[in-house]
Design an enzyme around this catalytic site. Structure first.
Site, PDB file in Angstrom:
ATOM      1  N   PRO A   1       0.657  -1.182 -11.948  1.00 35.73           N
ATOM      2  CA  PRO A   1      -0.698  -1.345 -11.402  1.00 35.73           C
ATOM      3  C   PRO A   1      -1.408  -2.551 -12.007  1.00 35.73           C
ATOM      4  O   PRO A   1      -2.402  -3.018 -11.466  1.00 35.73           O
ATOM      5  CB  PRO A   1      -1.405  -0.037 -11.771  1.00 35.73           C
ATOM      6  CG  PRO A   1      -0.570   0.596 -12.823  1.00 35.73           C
ATOM      7  CD  PRO A   1       0.817   0.095 -12.655  1.00 35.73           C
TER       8      PRO A   1
ATOM      9  N   GLU B   1       3.016   5.431 -19.633  1.00 32.28           N
ATOM     10  CA  GLU B   1       1.981   4.385 -19.734  1.00 32.28           C
ATOM     11  C   GLU B   1       2.550   2.986 -19.531  1.00 32.28           C
ATOM     12  O   GLU B   1       1.858   1.999 -19.749  1.00 32.28           O
ATOM     13  CB  GLU B   1       1.271   4.482 -21.082  1.00 32.28           C
ATOM     14  CG  GLU B   1       0.489   5.765 -21.291  1.00 32.28           C
ATOM     15  CD  GLU B   1      -0.585   5.989 -20.243  1.00 32.28           C
ATOM     16  OE1 GLU B   1      -1.363   5.061 -19.989  1.00 32.28           O
ATOM     17  OE2 GLU B   1      -0.620   7.101 -19.663  1.00 32.28           O
TER      18      GLU B   1
ATOM     19  N   ARG C   1      13.342  -5.818   5.832  1.00 31.35           N
ATOM     20  CA  ARG C   1      13.187  -6.049   7.269  1.00 31.35           C
ATOM     21  C   ARG C   1      13.059  -7.529   7.603  1.00 31.35           C
ATOM     22  O   ARG C   1      13.138  -7.904   8.757  1.00 31.35           O
ATOM     23  CB  ARG C   1      12.015  -5.244   7.834  1.00 31.35           C
ATOM     24  CG  ARG C   1      10.691  -5.572   7.265  1.00 31.35           C
ATOM     25  CD  ARG C   1       9.638  -4.573   7.711  1.00 31.35           C
ATOM     26  NE  ARG C   1       9.269  -4.726   9.107  1.00 31.35           N
ATOM     27  CZ  ARG C   1       8.492  -5.697   9.575  1.00 31.35           C
ATOM     28  NH1 ARG C   1       8.042  -6.616   8.765  1.00 31.35           N
ATOM     29  NH2 ARG C   1       8.199  -5.747  10.855  1.00 31.35           N
TER      30      ARG C   1
ATOM     31  N   ASP D   1       3.788  -9.468  13.193  1.00 28.78           N
ATOM     32  CA  ASP D   1       3.154  -8.468  12.333  1.00 28.78           C
ATOM     33  C   ASP D   1       1.791  -8.878  11.834  1.00 28.78           C
ATOM     34  O   ASP D   1       1.494 -10.050  11.709  1.00 28.78           O
ATOM     35  CB  ASP D   1       3.982  -8.265  11.062  1.00 28.78           C
ATOM     36  CG  ASP D   1       5.209  -7.466  11.328  1.00 28.78           C
ATOM     37  OD1 ASP D   1       5.228  -6.750  12.319  1.00 28.78           O
ATOM     38  OD2 ASP D   1       6.140  -7.582  10.525  1.00 28.78           O
TER      39      ASP D   1
HETATM   40  N1  ADE Z   1       3.200   1.874 -10.858  1.00 25.98           N
HETATM   41  C1  ADE Z   1       2.132   2.695 -10.955  1.00 25.98           C
HETATM   42  N2  ADE Z   1       1.171   2.326 -10.116  1.00 25.98           N
HETATM   43  C2  ADE Z   1       1.633   1.225  -9.444  1.00 25.98           C
HETATM   44  C3  ADE Z   1       1.086   0.385  -8.458  1.00 25.98           C
HETATM   45  N3  ADE Z   1      -0.132   0.567  -7.957  1.00 25.98           N
HETATM   46  N4  ADE Z   1       1.823  -0.633  -8.004  1.00 25.98           N
HETATM   47  C4  ADE Z   1       3.058  -0.850  -8.515  1.00 25.98           C
HETATM   48  N5  ADE Z   1       3.614  -0.082  -9.454  1.00 25.98           N
HETATM   49  C5  ADE Z   1       2.919   0.954  -9.929  1.00 25.98           C
END
Ligand code: ADE
Length: 290
Positions: free
Chosen positions: A105, A132, A174, A189
């Protein structure tokens, strides 16, 4: 293309009692069956050295949760990159150069542009973090040997990188030659529309609504222009709809075209400007396309 995935949950991707996993079905599954895609799954715990196959430890500096151990990840990556992924594999200098992708994230946003870049690679290696995350020295160390991307699929936190790998692979696979069948589908797309040339304002727009038979369904009619056979009018209508939808649900993308893309506003014709103005985006008329 060869794709290695290192994870503590290889079953997530693999075949199950009920049938194929996400990499074994649909277009990706067919490409894998043809041999165009060579998926290799690796269980990270194989590189753990203790009797419990431990892959995580408490974070330095305190705080909640656990952090994945650098020593386990380091040897896993060394083996997967230089060998066939078995713990005892001899090094194979002829192995194709890989790009390492670490879903997190905290990464840069995954985009259609990144999907296209990945589709041009010979080899991708995915490192799935859990808990984490992975000790930060692992990415720093890998960067000394290869291209490494830390990539986020959205502003939310998943329990691990496995779902993100599926998302990224579906977008990448794809785009591979022969995978989609109808190559035009990829060009039309959302985010990949238009000619694809720099400054083309159809790039970066969401795709408008689509329809198929029957012409009338539950009292709802297909827009008559789509039945007209007038290809120019149909193209114009689709462009209007793409502009309207993008303005309604992704105003940030319209702003990007108008002021964030060099020459973007100049590529908008008079009709584009009318549609955008009606949708609440007046475009400065000075740089209008002819
Ligand atoms: N791992 C945990 N959350 C994630 C996200 N939003 N994007 C990519 N990998 C992740």
């Amino acid at each position: 293309m060869r794709v290695d995935i290192i994870t503590i949950f290889p079953d997530y991707f693999g075949t199950t009692a009920k049938g194929a996993g996400p990499l074994g079905v649909s277009l990706i599954g067919k490409a894998a069956a043809r041999g165009d895609l060579d998926f290799r799954l690796h269980d990270l715990r194989r590189w753990a050295t203790d009797v419990h196959h431990t892959v995580d430890d408490t974070p330095f500096g305190g705080g909640p949760g656990m952090v994945m151990k650098p020593d386990v990840w380091g040897t896993a990556l060394d083996d997967v990159l230089t060998g066939d992924g078995t713990v005892t594999a001899p090094s194979a200098p002829s192995a194709p150069l890989a790009r390492l992708i670490v879903p997190t994230p905290s990464g840069t946003p995954f985009t259609q542009g990144l999907a296209a870049a990945y589709a041009a690679e010979k080899r991708l290696v995915f490192a799935c973090g859990r808990y984490e995350g992975i000790d930060s020295r692992v990415v720093a160390d890998a960067r000394s040997a290869m291209a490494v991307d830390e990539v986020s699929i959205g502003d939310y936190v998943l329990a691990g990188g496995e779902v993100a790998v599926c998302v990224i692979l579906e977008a990448v696979c794809r785009l591979l030659p022969g995978v989609l069948g109808n190559e035009q589908s990829a060009a039309d797309d959302s985010f990949g529309g238009g000619t694809g040339e720099a400054g083309d304002p159809m790039r970066g727009l969401l795709e408008g609504p689509v329809y198929t038979r029957p012409r009338s369904w539950r009292g709802r009619e297909v827009p008559p222009v789509l039945l007209s056979g007038d290809h120019q009018a149909i193209a114009r209508w689709r462009r209007d709809e793409a502009l309207r939808r993008t303005a309604a649900v992704r105003p940030d993308l319209v702003s990007q075209i108008i002021s964030g893309t060099p020459g973007g506003a100049a590529m908008l014709d008079a009709r584009d400007r009318t549609v955008l103005a009606e949708a609440g985006f007046p475009v400065d008329g000075e740089s209008m396309a002819h």
